[in-house]
Design an enzyme around this catalytic site. Sequence first.
Site, short mmCIF file in Angstrom:
data_model
loop_
_atom_site.label_atom_id
_atom_site.label_comp_id
_atom_site.label_asym_id
_atom_site.label_seq_id
_atom_site.Cartn_x
_atom_site.Cartn_y
_atom_site.Cartn_z
N THR A 161 0.83 -1.20 0.00
CA THR A 161 0.00 0.00 0.00
C THR A 161 0.87 1.25 0.00
OG1 THR A 161 -1.62 -1.15 1.39
CG2 THR A 161 -1.80 1.23 1.29
N GLY A 213 -0.07 -3.11 5.44
CA GLY A 213 0.22 -4.43 5.99
C GLY A 213 -0.93 -5.39 5.78
N MET A 214 -1.13 -6.31 6.72
CA MET A 214 -2.15 -7.33 6.59
C MET A 214 -3.53 -6.71 6.78
SD MET A 214 -2.79 -10.40 5.80
CE MET A 214 -1.19 -11.23 5.88
#
Length: 302
Positions: A161, A213-214
């Site tokens: 991202t 991230g996740m």
Amino acid sequence: MKSTINPQLMKKSTPISIATWNFPKATIKAGEMLEKGASALDAVEQGVMVEEARLKNTTVGKGGRPDREGNVTLDACIMSSKGDAGAVAYLKNNTHAVSVARKVMEETPHVMLVGQGADKFAQEQGFDKEELLTEDSKEAYLKWLENKEYKPLINIENHDTIGMLCMDKKGDISGACTSSGLSYKMNGRVGDSPIVGSGLFVDNAIGGAVATGMGEAIMKSVGSFLIVELMRQGKSPQDACETALMRIVKNNVNYKEFQVAFIALNKAGEVGSYCIQKGFSYVKYKNGRNSETKSKYFIEKQ
């Protein structure tokens, strides 16, 4: 530690742009626009567009890694200082997902469009239909098909991202978040990037936050919204990021297996950042200078 925002600083704001990861050209683009008097909204859109168009960035825009069926699908959202928001998810045929998201915000009564509806809307708004799968991404995908192993690598596949926050000369804050999502994700998967409150949240009276991230862990915590609310309660951007991140750690027994990172900006121009694993950094443009900062982290990379 509480943030002490000097009202005088808010009256005469120094333009600033910050972004997840070391994307210096993006923050330079946005920062130079801000210095010339551009709005935070225009600057943040143009800033993240730099990475959407950069083919070597395989986690954003054109050239992003595809899903398990070979489709490159993009997610993005944008928020203005007025509290307006627009988002797109599972966008297939347009490099600049953030610009389509802005059109959703400004030209429709909705906040989010997805899939075929988002692509159709983009074409109606004059965006050219594009093939997002480049030869390099296709080659990597064909190699992945040999084993079909899906195990996101910390700070690599999780490096998915660009989230950006900008504050202009008026002291107004806007933000944007755009991504092609996790490499070789399930077809139809949407992460946190286009979800207002998860990948991005801005309240112009307080500040803003973005995540990377996740995405699944970020969505379950509504992390960016939480950070802004913590700043509203008086926490500094740094303390707010740390508190929000620790909530994710507490609620995920497998937190050592993935990365989540936040950055935040308040109305005084104070910046904070925190992540689970060592290796995340953010970049800031202010007073004509671009600088990369290694984020504080909870645990060493496993």
